[in-house]
Design an enzyme around this catalytic site. Structure first.
Site, PDB file in Angstrom:
ATOM      1  N   HIS A 306      59.458 -55.870 -48.654  1.00  0.00           N
ATOM      2  CA  HIS A 306      60.334 -57.043 -48.528  1.00  0.00           C
ATOM      3  C   HIS A 306      61.729 -56.588 -48.149  1.00  0.00           C
ATOM      4  O   HIS A 306      62.161 -55.517 -48.603  1.00  0.00           O
ATOM      5  CB  HIS A 306      60.373 -57.817 -49.851  1.00  0.00           C
ATOM      6  CG  HIS A 306      60.847 -59.217 -49.689  1.00  0.00           C
ATOM      7  ND1 HIS A 306      62.179 -59.550 -49.702  1.00  0.00           N
ATOM      8  CD2 HIS A 306      60.168 -60.367 -49.467  1.00  0.00           C
ATOM      9  CE1 HIS A 306      62.295 -60.845 -49.508  1.00  0.00           C
ATOM     10  NE2 HIS A 306      61.104 -61.369 -49.349  1.00  0.00           N
ATOM     11  N   ASP A 363      53.014 -62.905 -50.905  1.00  0.00           N
ATOM     12  CA  ASP A 363      51.845 -63.183 -50.075  1.00  0.00           C
ATOM     13  C   ASP A 363      50.631 -62.332 -50.410  1.00  0.00           C
ATOM     14  O   ASP A 363      49.551 -62.564 -49.890  1.00  0.00           O
ATOM     15  CB  ASP A 363      52.196 -62.953 -48.595  1.00  0.00           C
ATOM     16  CG  ASP A 363      53.162 -63.997 -48.105  1.00  0.00           C
ATOM     17  OD1 ASP A 363      53.007 -65.161 -48.512  1.00  0.00           O
ATOM     18  OD2 ASP A 363      54.070 -63.652 -47.340  1.00  0.00           O
TER      19      ASP A 363
HETATM   20  N1  CMC Z   1      53.357 -51.142 -44.948  1.00  0.00           N
HETATM   21  C1  CMC Z   1      53.722 -49.901 -44.580  1.00  0.00           C
HETATM   22  N2  CMC Z   1      54.996 -49.516 -44.364  1.00  0.00           N
HETATM   23  C2  CMC Z   1      55.937 -50.450 -44.523  1.00  0.00           C
HETATM   24  C3  CMC Z   1      55.649 -51.767 -44.908  1.00  0.00           C
HETATM   25  C4  CMC Z   1      54.287 -52.101 -45.131  1.00  0.00           C
HETATM   26  N3  CMC Z   1      53.945 -53.332 -45.496  1.00  0.00           N
HETATM   27  N4  CMC Z   1      56.781 -52.484 -44.983  1.00  0.00           N
HETATM   28  C5  CMC Z   1      57.766 -51.640 -44.674  1.00  0.00           C
HETATM   29  N5  CMC Z   1      57.266 -50.417 -44.382  1.00  0.00           N
HETATM   30  C6  CMC Z   1      58.046 -49.214 -44.033  1.00  0.00           C
HETATM   31  C7  CMC Z   1      58.510 -49.285 -42.587  1.00  0.00           C
HETATM   32  O1  CMC Z   1      57.597 -48.648 -41.720  1.00  0.00           O
HETATM   33  C8  CMC Z   1      59.832 -48.567 -42.649  1.00  0.00           C
HETATM   34  O2  CMC Z   1      59.589 -47.194 -42.653  1.00  0.00           O
HETATM   35  P1  CMC Z   1      60.644 -46.166 -41.961  1.00  0.00           P
HETATM   36  O3  CMC Z   1      61.924 -46.331 -42.733  1.00  0.00           O
HETATM   37  O4  CMC Z   1      60.009 -44.834 -42.132  1.00  0.00           O
HETATM   38  O5  CMC Z   1      60.765 -46.604 -40.526  1.00  0.00           O
HETATM   39  C9  CMC Z   1      60.378 -48.928 -44.041  1.00  0.00           C
HETATM   40  O6  CMC Z   1      59.217 -49.239 -44.845  1.00  0.00           O
HETATM   41  C10 CMC Z   1      61.330 -50.134 -44.032  1.00  0.00           C
HETATM   42  O7  CMC Z   1      60.674 -51.201 -43.360  1.00  0.00           O
HETATM   43  P2  CMC Z   1      61.424 -52.223 -42.418  1.00  0.00           P
HETATM   44  O8  CMC Z   1      60.438 -52.834 -41.479  1.00  0.00           O
HETATM   45  O9  CMC Z   1      62.639 -51.568 -41.816  1.00  0.00           O
HETATM   46  O10 CMC Z   1      61.906 -53.287 -43.488  1.00  0.00           O
HETATM   47  P3  CMC Z   1      62.358 -54.773 -43.191  1.00  0.00           P
HETATM   48  O11 CMC Z   1      63.230 -55.166 -44.329  1.00  0.00           O
HETATM   49  O12 CMC Z   1      62.902 -54.923 -41.816  1.00  0.00           O
HETATM   50  O13 CMC Z   1      60.969 -55.588 -43.240  1.00  0.00           O
HETATM   51  C11 CMC Z   1      59.085 -56.794 -44.028  1.00  0.00           C
HETATM   52  C12 CMC Z   1      60.515 -56.299 -44.338  1.00  0.00           C
HETATM   53  C13 CMC Z   1      58.654 -57.788 -45.101  1.00  0.00           C
HETATM   54  C14 CMC Z   1      59.057 -57.506 -42.664  1.00  0.00           C
HETATM   55  C15 CMC Z   1      58.120 -55.564 -44.014  1.00  0.00           C
HETATM   56  O14 CMC Z   1      58.091 -54.965 -45.292  1.00  0.00           O
HETATM   57  C16 CMC Z   1      56.708 -55.942 -43.574  1.00  0.00           C
HETATM   58  O15 CMC Z   1      56.409 -55.988 -42.373  1.00  0.00           O
HETATM   59  N6  CMC Z   1      55.786 -56.250 -44.572  1.00  0.00           N
HETATM   60  C17 CMC Z   1      54.458 -56.722 -44.223  1.00  0.00           C
HETATM   61  C18 CMC Z   1      54.516 -58.200 -43.902  1.00  0.00           C
HETATM   62  C19 CMC Z   1      54.722 -59.057 -45.133  1.00  0.00           C
HETATM   63  O16 CMC Z   1      54.077 -58.877 -46.148  1.00  0.00           O
HETATM   64  N7  CMC Z   1      55.614 -60.061 -45.019  1.00  0.00           N
HETATM   65  C20 CMC Z   1      55.872 -61.034 -46.077  1.00  0.00           C
HETATM   66  C21 CMC Z   1      57.267 -60.939 -46.631  1.00  0.00           C
HETATM   67  S1  CMC Z   1      57.457 -61.924 -48.133  1.00  0.00           S
HETATM   68  C22 CMC Z   1      57.230 -63.549 -47.666  1.00  0.00           C
HETATM   69  C23 CMC Z   1      58.142 -64.029 -46.583  1.00  0.00           C
HETATM   70  O17 CMC Z   1      59.327 -63.695 -46.563  1.00  0.00           O
HETATM   71  O18 CMC Z   1      57.695 -64.813 -45.758  1.00  0.00           O
END
Ligand code: CMC
Length: 428
Positions: A306, A363
């Site tokens: 998140h 989720d």
């Molecule tokens: N699985 C594997 N690695 C992950 C994941 C994951 N679910 N989420 C983040 N990472 C890693 C990512 O690869 C990155 O690694 P590095 O620093 O080495 O490049 C690091 O963690 C930080 O991730 P980010 O994408 O820069 O973080 P963000 O804040 O931009 O994204 C997020 C947040 C929710 C989009 C992301 O965690 C994600 O894609 N999660 C899966 C989708 C999900 O479950 N979304 C629902 C969010 S809660 C409900 C809502 O808000 O709608």
């Protein structure tokens, strides 16, 4: 530099900016005058360090895993309140008294029917249309039907539009579902609760009486509470940005629905359950964990991680408990829940997820419950949209009533070609 200001140096000059403190959370540096004074912008794609507004609605402490709506914890609201109470709290500012609650639910109940001509819209969609595609279209179309509540400068019209959106969303979502399975849509039943009515419109048929299961009604109501608002997330920011130009509320909420649809946001519940089914058996979990960690593989554990929570999402804990209640009430035991529990345990003990502070989010478990209740995966995000409408309209109202509100207009770091002369086609 004083305690409540920040000094910033650029090109040998120092500039001082006020620091604002909220009632909770980090201080913010007020840089509104920065461009005028320095000629420079700030650069913050994804808004990881930028507060876009003041808000009294929701507070999240991502490090501690705290979520408060107007000061009340999500755990207490999920345990003791109801979705209609939370809607009143977010929209009107306080938990309702008994009389206020009765007035509010009565008002919402009386707005649940759709203009009859709107029913014709559904026939224009393909039978296999995704419910979110239908929601985007039908909610946007509300502005063509309810002209008497589109004047955003009239607080009374704003409130009527808000009530209409909250009230009609279950009808719109249930009709999208009925259309996809070829069953006649059900008119709302004003004798039922907001959530009971939604369950009947979704799972009932005109040929039979539908009896609402109180355990499922309570679980569904709790799921709605857990999704009601989440401060300035992508879809809420979309609603605010669309609304900042003066667009009508129905168009703004349609914009929010479009943003919510993406798999990184509201679409994650659908993606999470699909992923758990694909894993299928606990033996295959290590393979998927390895893929999630592989930089060359775009796969991510859906329902994990998140932007704000760097701890367990408090909504995920309540969801996990609710799975157990729903399974007991329906006497089901979906093996996918075991896959989810073991996947969570394995990920939480893996250095990759520990170092990056990746925990289950709202989720991760919601799809398991919704599926047990009988919803197809394609409806999951539509249910999220239904519940989040409360937050969207509350945030939209807060923004419109804010005297400091201006049109949202981010700037950019331009990296394209410098000015050049047009070349006629024969000379290129
Ligand atoms: N699985 C594997 N690695 C992950 C994941 C994951 N679910 N989420 C983040 N990472 C890693 C990512 O690869 C990155 O690694 P590095 O620093 O080495 O490049 C690091 O963690 C930080 O991730 P980010 O994408 O820069 O973080 P963000 O804040 O931009 O994204 C997020 C947040 C929710 C989009 C992301 O965690 C994600 O894609 N999660 C899966 C989708 C999900 O479950 N979304 C629902 C969010 S809660 C409900 C809502 O808000 O709608």
């Amino acid at each position: 530099m004083g305690n409540n200001s920040a000094t910033f140096g650029l090109n040998g000059e120092n500039y001082e900016y006020p620091v604002m403190s909220g009632s909770e959370g980090p201080d913010v540096i007020d840089i509104r005058k920065l461009y005028g004074q320095t000629g420079a912008f700030t650069y913050d794609p994804g808004f990881t360090s930028t507060a876009s507004c003041e808000s009294e609605l929701t507070f999240i402490d991502g490090g501690e895993g705290i979520l408060l709506h107007r000061g009340y914890s999500i755990e207490q609201l999920a345990e003791q309140s109801s979705f209609m109470e939370v809607a009143h709290l977010l929209l009107r500012g306080e938990l309702p008294t008994a009389d206020e609650y009765s007035d509010f639910t009565n008002t919402i109940t009386r707005h649940t029917m759709l203009h009859d001509q709107l029913r014709g819209f559904y026939q224009g969609f393909r039978r296999d249309a995704h419910p979110m595609a239908i929601m985007c279209g039908v909610v946007g179309a509300l502005s063509a039907f309810y002209h008497d509540s589109t004047d955003i400068n009239d607080p009374a019209q704003r409130m009527i539009a808000s009530h209409r959106l909250i009230a009609k969303m279950p009808t719109i979502a249930a009709m999208a579902y009925k259309y996809s399975i070829g069953q006649p849509s059900m008119y709302p039943d004003n004798e039922l609760s907001y959530t009971g009515n939604f369950l009947r419109m979704t799972f009932g048929v005109p040929a039979e009486e539908y009896v609402v299961n109180p355990v499922i009604e309570k679980a569904m109501d709790r799921i709605f509470i857990l999704h009601a608002d989440h401060e300035q997330n992508a879809s809420t920011s979309t609603v605010r940005l669309a609304g900042s130009s003066g667009a009508n509320p129905f168009a703004c909420i349609a914009a929010g629905i479009a943003c919510l649809w993406g798999p990184a946001h509201g679409g994650a519940n659908e993606a999470a359950l699909n992923m758990l089914h694909e894993i299928g058996h606990p033996d295959r979990i290590p393979e998927y964990i390895a893929r999630a960690k592989d930089k060359d593989d775009p796969f991510r554990l859906m329902g994990f991680g998140h932007r704000v929570y760097k701890n367990y999402d408090p909504r995920a804990s309540v969801m996990q408990e609710t799975v157990k209640e729903v399974f007991a009430a329906l006497n089901v035991n979906d093996p996918v829940f075991d896959v989810a529990l073991q996947l969570e345990e394995m990920a939480l003990n893996d250095p990759y997820f520990i170092d990056k502070k990746l925990f289950p989010n709202v989720d991760f478990y919601s799809g398991i419950i919704l599926s047990a209740i009988g919803f197809p995966t394609s409806m999951f995000t539509a249910l999220f949209a239904l519940a989040r409408t409360v937050g969207w309209v509350a945030q939209w109202n807060e923004m419109i009533s804010d005297p400091g509100q201006r049109i949202g207009r981010p700037r950019q770091l331009y990296t394209g070609p410098k000015q050049r002369d047009y070349v006629p086609v024969g000379d290129r």
